[in-house]
Design a protein around this motif. Structure first.
Motif, PDB file in Angstrom:
ATOM      1  N   LYS A  22      69.811 -29.781 -28.059  1.00 60.34           N
ATOM      2  CA  LYS A  22      70.162 -29.663 -26.644  1.00 60.34           C
ATOM      3  C   LYS A  22      70.859 -28.321 -26.458  1.00 60.34           C
ATOM      4  N   SER A  61      66.717 -32.046 -22.719  1.00 61.01           N
ATOM      5  CA  SER A  61      67.654 -31.617 -21.673  1.00 61.01           C
ATOM      6  C   SER A  61      68.891 -32.509 -21.645  1.00 61.01           C
ATOM      7  N   GLU A  62      68.698 -33.801 -21.932  1.00 63.93           N
ATOM      8  CA  GLU A  62      69.802 -34.752 -22.011  1.00 63.93           C
ATOM      9  C   GLU A  62      69.517 -35.746 -23.131  1.00 63.93           C
TER      10      GLU A  62
END
Length: 405
Positions: A22, A61-62
């Motif tokens: 990330k 992204s998460e």
């Protein structure tokens, strides 16, 4: 990098390290992700041995979280074998497009992810699966390609040339280089199993070569080359030992080389090592999922001993080279008879490393106790979570073979 997670995942028939990363502060677009992954790989390769560098890196992204706030590993995006290919090259001709679909069917990888530069063996293919590859090509394209030619032309690009009648062939060699050869490096000589080819070592050879190891394979005479097979185990071993002697560089004359035998290849590796030792060469042997005297060994509950099965027989249908299949079966049965009648003896001065596949049918602890009674000195053993063929594409095996070289 804000945070990262590395997991082991089954991809293309073998365990691979997959890294999820990330990025800090903001979400990256596709081009930025590619750049970041390339930078991370460079940094990791500079600091870690090759076997510790993840085969695949993916940007998230998460992090998906469980109700307890921990990373939900099951919800992470799933990689596939196509990520192992490197730069993607799309098929152009009708033949290449058909071959991509055949690869997809046999290797269970999405067709739109398979590059025409993809190597059949690196993506999870193996020697016996080549028979199905030939059969699918015959059914789909109405083109018959000799089985032996696939082993010298393992990519879609090269197979397409075979389908067009271009000759890509190689005759029998006692010892065949599988990596660039550097006279300042030590060598590993790999001997395949029952009626198998050196292509089963393709992934492993690539790994070892990156670590500065000279990698050679010792093909089986009479398998794919049109030659007459060896008349006896002793004749086979003598030719192997003489072939290896011709490949040794001056540096290796005073160092220790490594012989690797997989399955039946362990018989050839052990006997060749003893002959090389009599020539004054220092040798270590790695026996990869090798079980001598199988009729005496304990098997796991529910498993049937290989020693009690019928003669080795490769299944065929109307769409393969029946003559060649008969040749393969004849050689395999000859080697099977050598294997079953072989009674191992060990010599002081030859290091023996037994590397077992945990998913083998045999009980490893009881088998190793049997080996210890025969070879009490210079013996080590390791078990790897893999099956009989999958172990040849396992990072732990690559790491073990690098040790001491």
């Amino acid at each position: 990098i804000d945070s990262a997670l590395v997991v082991a995942s089954e991809i293309a028939g073998m365990q691979q390290l997959v890294a999820y990363i990330k990025a800090s502060e903001y979400e990256l677009d596709e081009d930025e992700q590619v750049t970041l992954i390339a930078q991370v790989k460079v940094e990791l390769s500079a600091q870690l041995p090759d076997y510790m560098v993840p085969s695949i890196l993916m940007v998230v992204s998460e992090w998906p979280l469980t109700p307890n706030g921990k990373v939900d590993r099951k919800a992470l995006p799933a990689p596939d074998g196509s990520a192992l290919q490197g730069e993607y090259v799309a098929p152009q001709t009708d033949t290449e497009k058909a071959l991509v679909e055949i690869f997809s069917k046999l290797l269970t990888i999405a067709a739109d992810k398979i590059s025409i530069s993809a190597n059949f063996f690196e993506l999870g293919g193996h020697s016996l699966l080549v028979v199905r590859l030939a059969s699918e090509i015959e059914k789909r394209l109405n083109i018959k390609v000799e089985l032996k030619k696939f082993f010298n032309a393992p990519t879609i690009q090269m197979i397409a040339l075979l389908c067009e009648g271009v000759e890509i062939d190689a005759g029998y060699k006692v010892v065949r280089a599988m990596s660039p050869i550097d006279p300042t490096n030590l060598s590993v000589f790999m001997i395949p199993g029952l009626a198998s080819t050196e292509n089963d070592f393709t992934w492993l050879a690539t790994k070892l070569s990156k670590q500065g190891v000279n990698v050679y394979a010792c093909p089986h005479k009479g398998l794919l080359d049109g030659e007459e097979p060896h008349a006896s185990l002793e004749e086979n071993v003598k030719e192997l030992a003489n072939g290896i002697m011709q490949k040794l560089n001056q540096y290796e004359k005073n160092e220790t080389i490594k012989l690797v035998g997989h399955s039946f290849g362990g018989v050839l590796a052990l006997e060749t090592a003893k002959l090389l030792q009599s020539y004054g060469v220092k040798v270590d042997v790695s026996l990869v999922d090798v079980y001598f005297e199988q009729d005496k060994q304990k098997v796991k509950d529910g498993c049937k001993s290989q020693a009690k099965t019928n003669d080795y027989e490769l299944s065929v249908d109307d769409h393969v080279d029946v003559k060649l299949i008969k040749t393969l079966n004849a050689l395999a049965n000859k080697q099977k008879n050598w294997f079953e009648s072989y009674r191992p003896t060990f010599t002081d001065g030859i290091g023996i490393n037994s590397i077992y596949a945990i998913d083998s049918i045999f009980c490893i602890n009881t088998y190793h106790s049997y080996i210890e009674q025969l070879c009490s000195k210079n013996l080590t053993y390791t078990a790897i979570k893999a099956d009989h063929m999958g172990i040849l594409k396992h990072n732990d095996l690559s790491r073990l073979l690098q040790s001491g070289l």
